[in-house]
Design a protein around this motif. Structure first.
Motif, PDB file in Angstrom:
ATOM      1  N   UNK A 208      -7.583   5.951  21.584  1.00  0.00           N
ATOM      2  CA  UNK A 208      -7.925   6.806  22.714  1.00  0.00           C
ATOM      3  C   UNK A 208      -7.982   6.137  24.070  1.00  0.00           C
ATOM      4  N   UNK A 209      -7.556   4.867  24.189  1.00  0.00           N
ATOM      5  CA  UNK A 209      -7.569   4.177  25.474  1.00  0.00           C
ATOM      6  C   UNK A 209      -6.166   4.191  26.079  1.00  0.00           C
ATOM      7  N   UNK A 210      -6.059   4.347  27.398  1.00  0.00           N
ATOM      8  CA  UNK A 210      -4.727   4.375  28.015  1.00  0.00           C
ATOM      9  C   UNK A 210      -4.028   3.022  27.987  1.00  0.00           C
ATOM     10  N   UNK A 211      -4.816   1.939  28.009  1.00  0.00           N
ATOM     11  CA  UNK A 211      -4.286   0.575  27.931  1.00  0.00           C
ATOM     12  C   UNK A 211      -5.290  -0.275  27.154  1.00  0.00           C
ATOM     13  N   UNK A 212      -4.893  -1.485  26.823  1.00  0.00           N
ATOM     14  CA  UNK A 212      -5.833  -2.402  26.184  1.00  0.00           C
ATOM     15  C   UNK A 212      -7.014  -2.652  27.112  1.00  0.00           C
ATOM     16  N   UNK A 213      -8.179  -2.966  26.544  1.00  0.00           N
ATOM     17  CA  UNK A 213      -9.371  -3.239  27.332  1.00  0.00           C
ATOM     18  C   UNK A 213      -9.871  -4.653  27.026  1.00  0.00           C
TER      19      UNK A 213
END
Length: 283
Positions: A208-213
């Motif tokens: 559910x994340x747009x990019x890696x965190x």
């Protein structure tokens, strides 16, 4: 209830634990295991050097205050993927982290490291518990960490405990750094934490994340390295609350109060997005 300790001859191998975590699904109970794990560990100087480099710590002859988490990671993984642990590891959220540095973290060991879970409580978004990690030498307790972790899949009866807020202090900018797109993979190679949300945009999107965190404990370590002289050599507590994730690549700015026996800091991104807030105090 007293903790029943299981002594291991060495930290467990991580690959099998990652496989166990990937296969685990669903909540199986509402009771935390009463046993803890512990073993002897020593510091590899080369590994310590790589950790200092990736987190920005200088070589002052002491272990960085966040490094015991790295020494304990394999034990933490074994405990959190054990069949007696009731929650699936994937999906757990690290909300808060507190460390107590009781004595100077000198030398390379051997140390005794231990992990246990306790204090399961209701939370407005599910249920929270503490993962307690301790580092000891022949004289006793050196360091203690308390990671407060959220399980969204469990609801408990009762009212969540309200967190007391400190009176805010004046903060000024003290450091700024770039978090490159590959920092999650680079940190994972040192820390052993290969959570998919940190490794690539593709794997992060599956959760559910747009990019890696960025790893929360990398954010904390990078901040403590930058706080420098604000933290004493020993005899202090640092607490942080993780807020909005730092998307990779990204930019982070650290703000802190003046040098004093107690103080506050926060890590923010572009447009003032809050990533982490924290405090320190002498004990």
């Amino acid at each position: 209830m007293a903790t029943a300790w299981l002594d291991l001859p060495a930290p467990p191998a991580l690959p099998g634990l990652f496989a166990r975590a990937a296969l685990r699904r669903g909540v199986t109970g509402q009771t935390l295991p009463s046993h803890g794990l512990r073993c002897s560990v020593s510091v590899d100087p080369g590994h310590l050097t790589r950790y200092r480099q990736i987190c920005g710590f200088s070589d002052d002859g002491r272990l960085p205050p966040t490094y015991p988490h790295i020494l304990a990671f394999a034990l933490q993984m074994q405990l959190l993927t054990d069949k007696t642990f009731p929650f699936p590891l994937l999906g757990l959220v690290h909300l808060e982290n507190r460390i107590r540095v009781l004595r100077q973290l000198g030398g390379l060991g051997p140390f005794s490291v231990s992990v246990q879970v306790e204090n399961l409580q209701p939370h407005e978004k599910g249920a929270v518990f503490s993962l307690i990690t301790r580092l000891e030498d022949q004289l006793g307790l050196l360091w203690e960490g308390d990671s407060r972790i959220l399980c969204r899949a469990l609801r408990l009866n009762g009212q969540p405990i309200q967190r007391a807020e400190d009176e805010p202090l004046a903060l000024g900018e003290i450091a700024q750094w770039q978090a490159p797109a590959n920092i999650g993979r680079r940190y994972a190679r040192v820390a052993g934490d290969y959570n998919p949300i940190h490794l690539s945009a593709f794997s992060a999107k599956l959760f559910g994340f747009p990019r890696a965190i960025a790893h929360g404990l990398w954010n904390k370590a990078r901040a403590l390295a930058a706080l420098g002289e604000r933290l004493p050599a020993a005899g202090y507590v640092v607490e942080v609350r993780f807020q909005k994730p730092l998307l990779l690549p990204g930019e982070a700015t650290l703000l802190a109060s003046d040098v004093a026996p107690s103080g506050q800091f926060k890590l923010q991104g572009q447009d003032g997005i809050p990533h982490m807030s924290g405090s320190w105090r002498v004990i």
